[in-house]
Design an enzyme around this catalytic site. Structure first.
Site, short mmCIF file in Angstrom:
data_model
loop_
_atom_site.label_atom_id
_atom_site.label_comp_id
_atom_site.label_asym_id
_atom_site.label_seq_id
_atom_site.Cartn_x
_atom_site.Cartn_y
_atom_site.Cartn_z
N SER A 257 0.95 -1.20 -0.04
CA SER A 257 0.17 -0.02 -0.12
C SER A 257 0.81 1.20 0.09
O SER A 257 2.10 1.17 -0.06
CB SER A 257 -1.06 0.06 1.11
OG SER A 257 -0.27 0.29 2.25
N LYS A 258 0.10 2.38 0.08
CA LYS A 258 0.92 3.60 -0.07
C LYS A 258 1.91 3.85 1.09
O LYS A 258 2.95 4.50 1.17
CB LYS A 258 0.02 4.57 0.13
CG LYS A 258 -0.94 5.04 -0.98
CD LYS A 258 -1.17 6.52 -1.18
CE LYS A 258 -1.97 7.02 -2.22
NZ LYS A 258 -3.31 6.55 -2.48
N ARG A 259 1.65 3.00 2.33
CA ARG A 259 2.42 3.02 3.21
C ARG A 259 3.94 2.61 2.91
O ARG A 259 5.07 3.09 3.50
CB ARG A 259 2.15 2.00 4.43
CG ARG A 259 1.09 2.84 5.42
CD ARG A 259 0.71 1.42 6.49
NE ARG A 259 0.53 0.48 6.14
CZ ARG A 259 1.25 -0.45 6.17
NH1 ARG A 259 2.43 -0.63 6.87
NH2 ARG A 259 0.76 -1.79 5.76
N HIS A 260 4.02 1.71 1.99
CA HIS A 260 5.15 1.23 1.65
C HIS A 260 6.12 2.14 0.68
O HIS A 260 7.03 1.72 0.14
CB HIS A 260 5.14 -0.01 0.94
CG HIS A 260 4.59 -1.03 1.92
ND1 HIS A 260 3.30 -1.53 1.95
CD2 HIS A 260 5.28 -1.69 2.90
CE1 HIS A 260 3.28 -2.44 2.97
NE2 HIS A 260 4.24 -2.48 3.53
N GLY A 261 5.61 3.26 0.25
CA GLY A 261 6.24 4.34 -0.53
C GLY A 261 5.52 4.24 -2.04
O GLY A 261 4.20 3.98 -1.87
#
Ligand code: GLU
Length: 490
Positions: A257-261
């Protein structure tokens, strides 16, 4: 493709509620590869029935990202074929007719239950700790009861009369046989009170009407598949083959997800990734050709891809590996192609003051200096901006320059030597600077470091002799003279 077989027809069916992210791009890629490999048809279908979250801008972005990756479609919103239109909100009439047929054959019914009644059923299921399944309260309304409710102005949804017992088996090309308990599915909604079809109904109608032979999509849709099979069966239509792709995880093994960049194709483009590398990397997120090969051109992927070699276990997205692969593909691009990619990159990312604006030196002149050192197109900018802009001195570089006691002497000598060099080319510059290092009895690297910092402001640049030559005598000497003061700290 065997001649006696129907041509393969596959589709990518994004919901335009966001940009194209890597999971969707991999799904699109696998569909596209299968179509191109087999001489089949690749369809782009926009699933925009979530009207509050679908936007025109997302549709445009998704299409742009797909074309940037090279995933062109044969039928789609801007390529109407005989199975169109290809946007679900333009197909409402088709769903209405399909629902009417199901109502006509009593395979579906109108359900007048109010929101409150459904909420109460849900609450009851929650209290009893069982999964919610619609009670079927309206399943047996008599035609006159149904007509009376309608005359009362009560809204209704259309539900499928689904099998209440037994199992529905999905024969997945990747996962094998997966059984679902029908009792846990119930009479699913086909058409909402608004007249807009549910996802499962619209997909089943479209896949059937568009002649889809293979549905290739993310694993998250596996629980939807028995519902779509039930709809197809009720419509007496053949089911396509299904292949559910394994989940993509981040390095911490939670769903990517976005959390991973960066997670959208657009973000990777802006960061200077090239489509050759992204396609290569995405192809390997779940598929392998053999145990060793990691580098594939897109042409090789088309030739070698097969669903049979897609694994069922989740794939981990590894940014470092993608970056490495991007560098590899950049180094292997023909300089003319790299030049085009860079021009496009610089123009679309609106980097000002950089080449591509017709100034000197041109991109082609800098490519031989930078290509080997680049991992992204952004690195090119990083490596060459000082050719066009006055150098901005990095703190670390400036500190090194000031700490180097020999720097002022080296710079004074270098400026003198460079001013006398003719012809001013990399070879002659190299000879002269090597000689100077010998005379000063220092290593060549020791001599080049302050020169590098002086002309670029950086500690890492393309090769110094080529850099000086391309930068030109006057600019080089001016910058060295300016740096002498800085080195002395005055
Ligand atoms: N529209 C769905 C999504 O974006 C895909 C549906 C499908 O492939 O069947 O997740």
């Amino acid at each position: 493709m065997d001649n006696d077989q129907e041509p393969i027809r596959v589709r990518f069916a994004p919901s335009p509620t966001g940009h194209l992210h890597v999971g969707g791009a991999r799904t699109a890629l696998y569909n596209w590869l299968l179509a191109r490999k087999s001489g089949g048809i690749f369809i782009l279908r926009i699933e925009d029935t979530d009207i509050s979250r679908s936007t025109e801008d997302n549709i445009r972005q998704i299409m742009e990202s797909m074309l940037w990756l090279g995933l062109d479609w044969d039928e789609g919103p801007d390529r109407e074929g005989k199975h169109g239109p290809y946007r679900q909100m333009q197909r409402l009439e088709i769903y209405r007719r399909a629902a009417d047929e199901l109502l006509g054959s009593d395979k579906a019914y109108r359900c007048f239950c109010s929101k409150e009644e459904i909420a109460a059923e849900r609450e009851e299921a929650r209290r009893a700790s069982r999964a919610y399944v619609y009670s079927g309260r309206c399943a047996n309304l008599k035609p006159e009861e149904s007509a009376a409710c309608e005359a009362d102005g009560r809204g209704f949804v259309i539900r499928l009369r689904a099998p209440s017992g037994g199992t529905t088996v999905v024969n997945d090309l990747i996962r094998g046989e997966v059984s679902f308990d029908n009792a846990l599915i119930g009479d699913i909604i086909l058409v909402r009170a608004s007249g807009i079809p549910t996802y499962n109904f619209a997909v089943a109608v479209d896949d059937s009407q568009m002649g889809i032979t293979h549905v290739i999509r993310g694993d998250d849709h596996l629980p939807n598949t028995p519902k779509q099979l039930m709809v197809l069966e009720a419509m007496v239509k053949p089911a396509p083959a299904y292949a559910h792709l394994p989940l993509i995880l981040g390095p911490d093994r939670t769903p990517l997800s976005k959390r991973h960049g960066a997670s959208s194709v657009e973000e990777f483009r802006v960061r200077g990734y090239i489509p050759e590398a992204l396609c290569n990397y995405l192809a390997l997120l779940g598929w392998s050709y053999d145990a060793e090969t990691t580098i594939f051109t897109t042409g090789e992927l088309v030739e070698k891809f097969s669903l049979g070699r897609v694994g069922a276990t989740a794939a981990v997205f590894d940014n470092d590996k993608l970056l490495w692969m991007n560098g590899y593909h950049i180094r292997n691009l023909e300089p003319e192609k790299l030049s085009l990619r860079l021009e496009e990159y610089i123009a679309t990312t609106r980097l000002s003051g950089l080449p591509g604006t017709g100034g000197r030196p041109g991109i082609e002149e800098l490519i031989p200096l930078a290509q080997e050192k680049m991992k992204t197109l952004a690195d090119f900018v990083e490596l060459t901006d000082f050719f066009f802009l006055p150098p901005t001195y990095e703190d670390k570089a400036l500190a090194k320059l000031r700490k180097d006691e020999l720097a002022p002497e080296i710079l004074i000598r270098a400026a003198g030597i460079l001013s006398g060099i003719e012809p001013y080319d990399a070879e002659t510059i190299e000879e002269a600077l090597r000689r100077a290092a010998d005379e000063m009895d220092i290593r060549l690297g020791k001599l080049l470091q302050p020169v590098r910092i002086a002309v670029s402001g950086k500690l890492v640049t393309p090769g110094m002799f080529e850099t000086l030559a391309v930068l030109g005598k006057e600019k080089g000497i001016d910058r060295i003279n300016a740096a002498i003061k800085m080195a002395r700290n005055d």
